[in-house]
Scaffold this motif. Structure first.
Motif, short mmCIF file in Angstrom:
data_model
loop_
_atom_site.label_atom_id
_atom_site.label_comp_id
_atom_site.label_asym_id
_atom_site.label_seq_id
_atom_site.Cartn_x
_atom_site.Cartn_y
_atom_site.Cartn_z
N TRP A 194 0.83 -1.20 0.00
CA TRP A 194 0.00 0.00 0.00
C TRP A 194 0.86 1.25 0.00
O TRP A 194 2.01 1.22 0.43
CB TRP A 194 -0.97 0.00 1.19
N ARG A 195 0.27 2.34 -0.50
CA ARG A 195 0.96 3.63 -0.61
C ARG A 195 0.06 4.72 -0.05
O ARG A 195 -0.99 5.01 -0.62
CB ARG A 195 1.30 3.93 -2.07
N GLU A 196 0.46 5.30 1.07
CA GLU A 196 -0.38 6.30 1.71
C GLU A 196 -0.11 7.70 1.15
O GLU A 196 0.99 8.00 0.69
CB GLU A 196 -0.16 6.27 3.22
N LYS A 197 -1.13 8.55 1.23
CA LYS A 197 -1.05 9.87 0.61
C LYS A 197 -0.93 11.02 1.60
O LYS A 197 -0.45 12.09 1.24
CB LYS A 197 -2.28 10.11 -0.28
N ILE A 198 -1.38 10.84 2.85
CA ILE A 198 -1.29 11.92 3.83
C ILE A 198 0.14 12.02 4.36
O ILE A 198 0.81 13.05 4.20
CB ILE A 198 -2.29 11.71 4.98
N ILE A 199 0.61 10.97 4.99
CA ILE A 199 2.02 10.83 5.39
C ILE A 199 2.64 9.86 4.39
O ILE A 199 2.21 8.71 4.31
CB ILE A 199 2.16 10.27 6.81
N PRO A 200 3.64 10.29 3.58
CA PRO A 200 4.21 9.38 2.58
C PRO A 200 4.69 8.08 3.22
O PRO A 200 5.60 8.07 4.04
CB PRO A 200 5.38 10.18 2.00
N THR A 201 4.06 6.99 2.84
CA THR A 201 4.32 5.70 3.48
C THR A 201 4.19 4.59 2.45
O THR A 201 3.27 4.59 1.64
CB THR A 201 3.31 5.43 4.62
N LEU A 202 5.12 3.63 2.51
CA LEU A 202 5.04 2.42 1.70
C LEU A 202 4.99 1.23 2.65
O LEU A 202 5.85 1.09 3.53
CB LEU A 202 6.26 2.28 0.78
N GLY A 203 3.97 0.40 2.50
CA GLY A 203 3.87 -0.83 3.28
C GLY A 203 3.98 -2.03 2.37
O GLY A 203 3.39 -2.05 1.29
N VAL A 204 4.75 -3.03 2.79
CA VAL A 204 4.93 -4.27 2.02
C VAL A 204 4.77 -5.43 2.99
O VAL A 204 5.58 -5.57 3.92
CB VAL A 204 6.31 -4.33 1.35
N VAL A 205 3.75 -6.26 2.81
CA VAL A 205 3.56 -7.40 3.71
C VAL A 205 3.13 -8.63 2.93
O VAL A 205 2.49 -8.53 1.88
CB VAL A 205 2.52 -7.11 4.82
N LEU A 206 3.48 -9.79 3.46
CA LEU A 206 2.92 -11.06 3.03
C LEU A 206 1.83 -11.43 4.01
O LEU A 206 2.04 -11.40 5.24
CB LEU A 206 3.99 -12.15 2.99
#
Length: 273
Positions: free
Chosen positions: A218-230
């Protein structure tokens, strides 16, 4: 507990997740191993692992380096390897799903926006036809230790999570809910923890890795964030990381592990879909 408007940095989120976190151990399985990643786009990059670092060398000699890495496994023969690749002032998040059973891999390459990009308003981005998030990500596939041929990587986009409402318990104090809306967006809310009361709907990506095992990004738009999970729906476990700027000064990155015990709350089926 936050108020509804209390957005926090990724560094502060890392501090909140850290106490008693349910993270998986960093595996020593890859120590001494070498994998040649043959990308579908023609790249060929050798990755060599020791106990703490991974070193990579491209066949064309244009890319090489070394970085500290984290490696975990939610299923036998499958590894999630994560590290930060740096070249000068540039930094990329690199997450590799190494699938030794299928002799295939998926690489997730992410980059944070510049300070200037974060100042571009959501309305301006919408009118320009851009993604609302300025976090960038690329998905690359290929084969392990054998020449690439079309169809060798079984990891593929999936809609199997659509309609699922899942709860993730990352620690005794951090609990979130995800609702997977469609093939491009999901909604999240913090039920308990440092972001309690916060929620949003963000851009996301889904890949099926194996039966009931999914790569979710996922890629968040308020606080720039990248999440990568299995997400392992058989074992009711998830494992991965969250990446972003540690603070508001854009001069330090935070890349911290997250893992959870997950629980299906319900599954929505749309009769006209």
């Amino acid at each position: 507990m936050t108020k509804p408007s209390d957005w926090i940095t990724v560094g502060a989120l890392a501090d909140g997740f850290a106490p008693e976190a349910f993270i998986l151990p960093n595996l020593a399985d890859l120590n001494g191993k070498t994998f040649t990643l043959n990308f579908a786009n023609g790249w060929q990059i050798e990755h060599r692992f020791d106990t703490e670092t991974v070193s990579w060398t491209a066949a064309d000699g244009h890319s090489n380096g070394t970085a500290a890495y984290r490696a975990t496994s939610v299923r036998p023969g499958l590894y999630l390897v994560d590290f930060i690749k740096r070249e000068g002032a540039q930094a990329w998040s690199v997450s590799l799903v190494l699938d030794t059973a299928s002799a295939a891999f998926t690489a997730v390459i992410g980059r944070m926006p510049s300070q200037e990009q974060t100042r571009e308003g959501l309305y301006s981005r919408a009118l320009a036809g851009k993604n609302l998030t300025s976090v960038e990500v690329d998905f690359l596939h290929g084969s392990l230790d054998r020449p690439w041929q079309e169809g060798q990587c079984p990891h593929a986009p999936t809609s199997e999570l659509t309609g699922l409402r899942n709860m993730y318990r990352y620690s005794p104090s951090e609990v979130y809910e995800h609702i997977y809306l469609n093939d491009q967006f999901y909604s999240w809310q913090c039920l308990k923890g440092v972001e309690q009361g916060l929620c949003d709907t963000d851009r996301c990506h889904y890949y099926k890795i194996a039966d009931q095992l999914y790569l979710f990004v996922w890629r968040e738009k308020i606080i720039p964030t990248l999440g990568v999970v299995l997400i392992d729906m058989q074992q009711h476990r998830s494992d991965g990381k969250i990446f972003g700027y540690a603070g508001s000064s854009f001069d330090e990155l935070s890349n911290f592990p997250v893992a959870s015990y997950c629980q299906v709350l319900n599954q929505t089926e749309y009769p006209d879909a």
